[in-house]
Design a protein around this motif. Structure first.
Motif, mmCIF file in Angstrom:
data_model
loop_
_atom_site.group_PDB
_atom_site.id
_atom_site.type_symbol
_atom_site.label_atom_id
_atom_site.label_comp_id
_atom_site.label_asym_id
_atom_site.label_seq_id
_atom_site.Cartn_x
_atom_site.Cartn_y
_atom_site.Cartn_z
ATOM 1 N N GLY A 231 73.758 2.799 2.713
ATOM 2 C CA GLY A 231 73.693 2.980 4.172
ATOM 3 C C GLY A 231 73.719 4.219 4.561
ATOM 4 O O GLY A 231 73.454 4.797 5.643
ATOM 5 N N ARG A 232 73.481 5.312 3.629
ATOM 6 C CA ARG A 232 73.222 6.675 3.881
ATOM 7 C C ARG A 232 72.093 7.195 2.886
ATOM 8 O O ARG A 232 71.860 6.813 1.799
ATOM 9 C CB ARG A 232 74.583 7.542 3.270
ATOM 10 N N GLY A 233 71.573 8.383 3.493
ATOM 11 C CA GLY A 233 70.600 9.071 2.583
ATOM 12 C C GLY A 233 69.266 7.973 2.475
ATOM 13 O O GLY A 233 68.866 7.396 3.059
ATOM 14 N N ARG A 234 68.861 8.226 0.907
ATOM 15 C CA ARG A 234 67.607 7.232 0.721
ATOM 16 C C ARG A 234 67.927 5.665 0.656
ATOM 17 O O ARG A 234 67.309 4.916 0.565
ATOM 18 C CB ARG A 234 67.293 7.623 -0.817
ATOM 19 N N ALA A 235 69.401 5.637 0.869
ATOM 20 C CA ALA A 235 69.765 4.193 0.839
ATOM 21 C C ALA A 235 69.949 3.613 2.520
ATOM 22 O O ALA A 235 70.792 2.543 2.734
ATOM 23 C CB ALA A 235 71.165 3.828 0.215
ATOM 24 N N THR A 236 69.594 4.314 3.350
ATOM 25 C CA THR A 236 69.445 3.797 4.925
ATOM 26 C C THR A 236 68.989 2.590 4.943
ATOM 27 O O THR A 236 67.912 2.132 4.330
ATOM 28 C CB THR A 236 68.652 4.827 5.656
ATOM 29 N N GLY A 237 69.627 1.581 5.600
ATOM 30 C CA GLY A 237 69.349 0.300 5.985
ATOM 31 C C GLY A 237 69.998 -0.664 5.098
ATOM 32 O O GLY A 237 70.230 -1.961 5.290
ATOM 33 N N GLY B 112 79.648 8.988 7.761
ATOM 34 C CA GLY B 112 78.281 9.232 8.306
ATOM 35 C C GLY B 112 77.317 10.247 7.220
ATOM 36 O O GLY B 112 76.227 10.341 7.759
ATOM 37 N N MET B 113 77.942 10.805 6.403
ATOM 38 C CA MET B 113 77.171 11.815 5.602
ATOM 39 C C MET B 113 76.920 11.333 4.312
ATOM 40 O O MET B 113 77.491 10.261 3.828
ATOM 41 C CB MET B 113 78.093 13.280 5.387
ATOM 42 N N SER B 114 76.063 12.192 3.564
ATOM 43 C CA SER B 114 75.459 11.832 2.422
ATOM 44 C C SER B 114 75.701 12.713 1.120
ATOM 45 O O SER B 114 76.227 13.951 1.707
ATOM 46 C CB SER B 114 74.109 11.078 2.209
ATOM 47 N N ALA B 115 75.449 12.666 0.207
ATOM 48 C CA ALA B 115 75.497 13.579 -1.075
ATOM 49 C C ALA B 115 75.194 14.946 -0.821
ATOM 50 O O ALA B 115 75.922 15.882 -1.019
ATOM 51 C CB ALA B 115 74.778 12.953 -2.396
ATOM 52 N N PRO B 116 74.200 15.038 0.081
ATOM 53 C CA PRO B 116 73.512 16.599 0.300
ATOM 54 C C PRO B 116 74.457 17.523 1.069
ATOM 55 O O PRO B 116 74.606 18.776 1.219
ATOM 56 C CB PRO B 116 72.211 16.561 0.873
ATOM 57 N N TYR B 117 75.595 16.588 1.784
ATOM 58 C CA TYR B 117 76.522 17.553 2.501
ATOM 59 C C TYR B 117 77.211 18.656 1.631
ATOM 60 O O TYR B 117 77.516 19.714 2.002
ATOM 61 C CB TYR B 117 77.399 16.526 2.798
ATOM 62 N N LEU C 260 79.262 11.771 -3.973
ATOM 63 C CA LEU C 260 78.992 10.618 -3.728
ATOM 64 C C LEU C 260 77.742 10.071 -2.642
ATOM 65 O O LEU C 260 77.649 10.775 -1.741
ATOM 66 C CB LEU C 260 80.622 10.116 -3.032
ATOM 67 N N GLN C 261 77.108 9.198 -3.208
ATOM 68 C CA GLN C 261 76.109 8.474 -2.205
ATOM 69 C C GLN C 261 76.386 7.073 -2.040
ATOM 70 O O GLN C 261 76.391 6.448 -2.954
ATOM 71 C CB GLN C 261 74.570 8.772 -2.980
#
Length: 158
Positions: free
Chosen positions: A70-76, A44-49, A66-67
Motif C-alpha cells: 500500500g506504500r511506494g511501488r506497492a500503492t494500491g 503513511g510513509m515508505s522505505a525512502p523515508y 520497511l516497505q
C-alpha cells in the motif's frame, strides 16, 4: 564497494509487492558488515523515508527500511491491519537474514509499534533478539497513552 549484504546460505525467497519487506537503502561497505539496522517508518510513509539517515552511518552499518504493501511501488495493494500478524511476518524476514552479526531495530511513531511487535514476536518464537530496540515518538506499551495512540485496527482487536 561491496554491495552484498550477507544472509543465510540458503537464498531468501523473493517477496511480492503485496508482502512487507525490507529495502536495502545502504548496504555496508567492505567485506563484511558489523551491524544491520532495520528501520520502520511512520504511518503513511515508505522505505525512502530513511534515505537521509544513510549519510550519517559508518561504513560497516547497513540500513534496511520497511516497505509495506500500500506504500511506494506497492500503492494500491491491500494494507496490513493486524499488527500481530505483521510482527510475525517481519520477525520471520529478519530471522532469514540472521548471520550471527549484531542487528538493531528502530521504529518511529507507528513504526515504533511495528518494531516493538516484531521484536516481541522474535523473542516469543525463540529467535535471536536485536542488540538494540530503539523507539521514538510513541508511548511505551506499559504507559496508558499507548492504547490511546495505538488504534484498535493496528492492534488486531486486542
Amino acid at each position: 564497494m561491496n554491495a552484498h549484504i550477507p544472509t543465510h546460505s540458503a537464498p531468501r525467497p523473493t517477496t511480492s509487492i503485496d508482502q512487507p519487506d525490507f529495502v536495502a537503502l545502504r548496504p555496508a561497505s567492505g567485506d563484511e558488515h558489523l551491524l544491520r539496522l532495520y528501520c520502520m517508518p511512520p504511518a503513511g510513509m515508505s522505505a525512502p523515508y530513511f534515505q537521509a539517515f544513510t549519510s550519517y552511518l559508518p561504513p560497516a552499518v547497513s540500513l534496511l527500511a520497511l516497505q509495506l504493501p500500500g506504500r511506494g511501488r506497492a500503492t494500491g495493494t491491500p494494507v496490513h491491519t493486524d499488527l500481530h500478524r505483521l510482527g510475525q511476518l517481519l520477525a520471520e524476514r529478519i530471522d532469514q537474514d540472521d548471520d550471527g552479526h549484531p542487528y538493531a531495530v528502530f521504529g518511529h511513531s507507528v513504526g515504533a509499534l511495528i518494531a516493538y511487535e516484531t521484536v516481541t514476536c522474535l523473542t516469543r518464537q525463540g529467535r535471536r533478539p536485536p542488540t538494540l530496540l530503539a523507539l521514538s515518538a510513541m508511548a511505551a506499551p506499559h504507559h496508558p497513552d499507548f492504547t490511546v495512540r495505538a488504534p484498535d485496527v493496528l492492534l488486531g482487536g486486542r
